[in-house]
Design an enzyme around this catalytic site. Sequence first.
Site, PDB file in Angstrom:
ATOM      1  N   GLY A  94     113.051  65.648 -38.473  1.00 27.60           N
ATOM      2  CA  GLY A  94     113.918  66.098 -37.803  1.00 27.60           C
ATOM      3  C   GLY A  94     113.844  65.924 -36.370  1.00 27.60           C
ATOM      4  O   GLY A  94     114.629  66.647 -35.456  1.00 27.60           O
ATOM      5  N   GLN A  95     113.145  65.111 -35.972  1.00 29.75           N
ATOM      6  CA  GLN A  95     112.810  64.750 -34.272  1.00 29.75           C
ATOM      7  C   GLN A  95     114.384  64.273 -33.845  1.00 29.75           C
ATOM      8  O   GLN A  95     114.795  63.152 -34.380  1.00 29.75           O
ATOM      9  CB  GLN A  95     111.657  63.919 -34.020  1.00 29.75           C
ATOM     10  CG  GLN A  95     111.447  63.734 -32.668  1.00 29.75           C
ATOM     11  CD  GLN A  95     110.509  62.856 -32.107  1.00 29.75           C
ATOM     12  OE1 GLN A  95     109.682  62.041 -33.004  1.00 29.75           O
ATOM     13  NE2 GLN A  95     109.750  62.811 -30.955  1.00 29.75           N
ATOM     14  N   VAL A  97     114.950  64.041 -30.193  1.00 30.84           N
ATOM     15  CA  VAL A  97     114.895  63.251 -28.880  1.00 30.84           C
ATOM     16  C   VAL A  97     113.437  62.626 -29.318  1.00 30.84           C
ATOM     17  O   VAL A  97     112.400  63.180 -29.265  1.00 30.84           O
ATOM     18  CB  VAL A  97     114.872  64.306 -27.820  1.00 30.84           C
ATOM     19  CG1 VAL A  97     114.587  63.945 -26.574  1.00 30.84           C
ATOM     20  CG2 VAL A  97     115.979  65.053 -27.793  1.00 30.84           C
ATOM     21  N   HIS A 101     108.111  67.048 -27.767  1.00 31.64           N
ATOM     22  CA  HIS A 101     108.346  68.126 -27.566  1.00 31.64           C
ATOM     23  C   HIS A 101     107.955  69.390 -28.482  1.00 31.64           C
ATOM     24  O   HIS A 101     108.143  69.238 -29.717  1.00 31.64           O
ATOM     25  CB  HIS A 101     109.620  68.436 -27.059  1.00 31.64           C
ATOM     26  CG  HIS A 101     110.759  68.153 -28.149  1.00 31.64           C
ATOM     27  ND1 HIS A 101     110.961  66.591 -28.543  1.00 31.64           N
ATOM     28  CD2 HIS A 101     111.418  68.610 -28.997  1.00 31.64           C
ATOM     29  CE1 HIS A 101     111.810  66.744 -29.624  1.00 31.64           C
ATOM     30  NE2 HIS A 101     112.109  67.929 -29.846  1.00 31.64           N
ATOM     31  N   HIS A 103     108.309  73.296 -29.588  1.00 33.29           N
ATOM     32  CA  HIS A 103     109.433  74.380 -29.488  1.00 33.29           C
ATOM     33  C   HIS A 103     108.565  75.705 -29.703  1.00 33.29           C
ATOM     34  O   HIS A 103     107.531  75.882 -30.568  1.00 33.29           O
ATOM     35  CB  HIS A 103     110.335  74.371 -31.017  1.00 33.29           C
ATOM     36  CG  HIS A 103     111.171  73.050 -30.736  1.00 33.29           C
ATOM     37  ND1 HIS A 103     112.660  73.277 -30.529  1.00 33.29           N
ATOM     38  CD2 HIS A 103     111.024  72.122 -31.314  1.00 33.29           C
ATOM     39  CE1 HIS A 103     113.158  72.195 -30.757  1.00 33.29           C
ATOM     40  NE2 HIS A 103     111.975  71.186 -31.011  1.00 33.29           N
TER      41      HIS A 103
END
Length: 145
Positions: A94-95, A97, A101, A103
């Site tokens: 589900g990455q 970008v 990062h 969340h």
Amino acid sequence: MKPVACIFCDIVAGRAPAAWVARSGVAVALVDPRRAQAGHVLVIPTRHVERFHELDDASAGGMMSLAVRVAAALQVTFDPEGLSLWQSNGAAAGQEVPHVHLHLMPRTRGDGLLQVYPGTVPPPDAGLAERERVAARLRAALGDH
């Protein structure tokens, strides 16, 4: 070779807008523009790195240190019932970008977010023997026989 465009690199460089929460030498925290809950924050390394396992120790440690500070601020500010941290690598996970990062998502009971297992029941325990086989393979990959 032309560098790949990266919205997070543009944010870090000041070329794209962001709602900044905090900055450190190796990481930044900003409010996620697509938030499911108020207080949904992203912590990203200032250096472009696509996947978590490619982070150097300083960037990984800096990200986690900043995440702990932001988590404390989320607790004081929103008093959530819980907090989820998640990080995805690759499209299959589900990455969206291609820049690491993390969340931080304030949670409430029954909010329907981030269900770990599909369906209503967790999968059965794999058993200690199977878990030991997996652990041995990972120790070998780490060089910790």
